[in-house]
Design an enzyme around this catalytic site. Structure first.
Site, PDB file in Angstrom:
ATOM      1  N   HIS A  38       0.687   8.684   0.593  1.00 14.01           N
ATOM      2  CA  HIS A  38       0.208   7.110   0.039  1.00 14.01           C
ATOM      3  C   HIS A  38       1.141   6.565   0.247  1.00 14.01           C
ATOM      4  CE1 HIS A  38      -3.456   5.094  -1.461  1.00 14.01           C
ATOM      5  NE2 HIS A  38      -2.727   4.223  -1.896  1.00 14.01           N
ATOM      6  N   ASP A  79     -10.903   3.180 -10.582  1.00 16.97           N
ATOM      7  CA  ASP A  79     -10.294   2.653  -9.618  1.00 16.97           C
ATOM      8  C   ASP A  79     -10.866   2.412  -8.261  1.00 16.97           C
ATOM      9  OD1 ASP A  79      -7.829   1.840  -7.538  1.00 16.97           O
ATOM     10  OD2 ASP A  79      -8.511   3.497  -6.632  1.00 16.97           O
ATOM     11  N   ARG A 134      -9.132  -6.519  -8.151  1.00 16.08           N
ATOM     12  CA  ARG A 134      -7.917  -7.146  -7.964  1.00 16.08           C
ATOM     13  C   ARG A 134      -8.804  -7.794  -6.444  1.00 16.08           C
ATOM     14  NH1 ARG A 134      -4.968  -1.827  -7.703  1.00 16.08           N
ATOM     15  NH2 ARG A 134      -3.359  -3.456  -7.180  1.00 16.08           N
ATOM     16  N   SER A 178      -3.890   2.764  -9.959  1.00 15.67           N
ATOM     17  CA  SER A 178      -4.272   3.016  -8.522  1.00 15.67           C
ATOM     18  C   SER A 178      -4.279   3.858  -8.070  1.00 15.67           C
ATOM     19  CB  SER A 178      -4.703   1.466  -7.548  1.00 15.67           C
ATOM     20  OG  SER A 178      -5.641   1.877  -6.262  1.00 15.67           O
ATOM     21  N   LYS A 209      -6.038   8.354  -7.755  1.00 14.77           N
ATOM     22  CA  LYS A 209      -6.450   9.254  -7.210  1.00 14.77           C
ATOM     23  C   LYS A 209      -5.655  10.273  -6.241  1.00 14.77           C
ATOM     24  CE  LYS A 209      -5.794   5.178  -4.302  1.00 14.77           C
ATOM     25  NZ  LYS A 209      -6.638   3.792  -4.302  1.00 14.77           N
TER      26      LYS A 209
HETATM   27  N1  URA Z   1      -2.706   1.398  -1.955  1.00 12.81           N
HETATM   28  C1  URA Z   1      -4.200   1.596  -4.042  1.00 12.81           C
HETATM   29  O1  URA Z   1      -4.545   2.570  -3.937  1.00 12.81           O
HETATM   30  N2  URA Z   1      -3.838   0.791  -4.647  1.00 12.81           N
HETATM   31  C2  URA Z   1      -2.907  -0.317  -4.697  1.00 12.81           C
HETATM   32  O2  URA Z   1      -3.033  -0.895  -5.676  1.00 12.81           O
HETATM   33  C3  URA Z   1      -1.962  -0.930  -3.697  1.00 12.81           C
HETATM   34  C4  URA Z   1      -2.254   0.304  -2.498  1.00 12.81           C
END
Ligand code: URA
Length: 434
Positions: free
Chosen positions: A82, A161, A168, A183, A187
């Site tokens: 990620h 999220d 956000r 966040s 996930k």
């Molecule tokens: N990627 C995400 O999934 N969440 C964030 O807050 C920033 C980048």
């Protein structure tokens, strides 16, 4: 306990208890707490921060807003990657087929565009028909079938999220370590992985503009991941300039096609192979990250990663014909080049300004219900560290919004710094944290 009391407590800089955090996030996810109160709490968290215990409780409240997936029935180690968000960051789309072609299982829950940064899901959805909305059973089936599946948050997976991310995006509350941590990690923990490779970006185009902040974010993400029993490592990478040559959803998919066919730019491929190599190693397909990088390069060179990408697109209902004939994709009504007024070397191209301009051109959302124009964006012909000649193009903008063409060209022209003497390309991989 009321939402009002919790907002005031955080506004005044006091730590929130796990119960207060759980009450708020659960109430918001269920629609009992309105957007305006959630927005106020987000701003209070943004301004006052959260300690380690609050950050962990926040991530857990996101995680428990939905289900967690058990992938034990699929043999093999499950590894994901990620990024904390950047401009022109299409690494996940190139790396997922490479790592899956190496035999590692890659369950990937990605995000949409956030602020000035693009999102993997929006980019994938620019491929006609490509679907990222699957329920858990469908996700597991596709993962078993292809070894990789790329989806978004759903009503089942980290729904908190999904809702808060969109809020956000339009309330200027993105750049916060606890909010990014909850966040990303909710996930990732929900999707049933064994290990995670993080790309924590730093520089003007990143959410963490300062190097020290990026290191703090990386450490916080690793702490959350390891506490949840997931092997978690992070690379800190440069995000001062846009990554690769393109910014904008379909333009970036076209660049991914080139990368998977062995014609990708150095900066993008360096980060892709490094992260892919680390994933391949964590997936126990090689004995070291370096041999993982070697394998990653081979899988691109021998066409296996490209074949895997076509398989993923087909499995997720995307149109593979357009990937084989990208010149048939619809083009923006206005395509305007910016011509270099001088000879020299490009010292930098401000990634934040590029990302923001791309959003205005139609490539992202200014309001949460905005529709994305997948064709819109910017293609650079030159990058930082390259020589430019007077009279040759530096970039082309693509948009259907005629009224923005001139201003956007002017805005971008101002953020490209050209020096008279040779300049080296930026160093891309700045640090490794485990
Ligand atoms: N990627 C995400 O999934 N969440 C964030 O807050 C920033 C980048």
């Amino acid at each position: 306990m009321t939402a009002y009391e919790i907002i005031s407590k955080k506004r005044d800089g006091h730590p929130l208890s796990s119960e207060e955090i759980g009450f708020f996030i659960n109430g918001y996810t269920l629609g009992k707490i309105p957007d305006y109160q959630m927005s106020a709490l987000l701003m209070a968290i943004y301004l006052k921060g959260m300690d380690e215990e609050e950050s962990r409780a926040l991530m857990e409240s996101y995680l428990h807003s939905g289900q967690t997936i058990n992938l034990d029935h699929i043999p093999g180690i499950k590894v994901d990657k990620h990024s904390t968000g950047g401009v022109g960051d299409k690494v996940s789309i190139i790396l997922a087929p490479i790592v899956a072609a190496a035999g590692v299982i890659v369950p990937m829950i990605s995000g949409r565009g956030l602020g000035h940064s693009g999102g993997t899901l929006d980019k994938l959805e620019s491929i006609p028909g490509f679907t990222v909305d699957y329920n858990i059973d469908e996700f597991k089936n596709k993962l078993e079938q292809t070894g990789v599946c790329l989806i978004g948050q759903t009503a089942e997976l980290a729904p908190a999220d999904k809702k808060i991310y969109a809020l956000r995006d339009v309330t200027a509350t993105i750049q916060s370590i606890p909010l990014i941590g909850a966040s990303i990690m909710s996930k990732k923990i929900a999707e049933g992985i064994d290990a995670l490779v993080l790309d924590v970006k730093t520089g003007v185009g990143a959410f963490m503009t300062e190097y020290d902040q990026a290191v703090r974010l990386a450490k916080s993400l690793i702490h959350i991941g390891e506490n949840a029993g997931k092997k978690t490592i992070a690379y800190i990478t440069d995000m001062n300039n846009p990554l690769g040559y393109t910014v904008g959803n379909w333009l970036e998919i076209e660049e991914c096609i080139e990368c998977l066919q062995g014609k990708g730019p150095d900066d993008l491929m360096e980060i892709t192979h490094q992260l892919a190599g680390a994933m391949i190693y964590l997936g126990r397909k090689t004995g070291s990250v370096d041999s993982g990088i070697e394998l990653s390069k081979n899988l691109v060179n021998d066409g296996k990663a490209w074949e895997k990408f076509l398989e993923i697109v087909k499995t997720q209902k995307g149109d593979t014909e357009i990937l084989l004939n990208p010149e048939k994709y619809p083009r923006s009504e206005f395509q305007t080049e910016y011509i270099s007024p001088q000879n020299g070397w490009i010292e930098s191209i401000n990634a934040f300004e590029v990302g923001t301009t791309a959003v205005h051109l139609g490539a992202g959302r200014l309001k949460s219900d905005d529709r994305i124009d997948y064709k819109a964006g910017i293609r650079f012909h030159k990058k930082a560290g390259q020589k430019v000649e007077k009279g040759t193009p530096i970039f082309t903008i693509y948009t259907d919004k005629k009224e923005l063409v001139q201003d956007s060209v002017k805005r971008l022209a101002h953020v490209i710094i050209i020096e008279p003497d040779p300049v080296s390309p930026p160093k891309m991989i700045l640090d490794y944290i485990a």
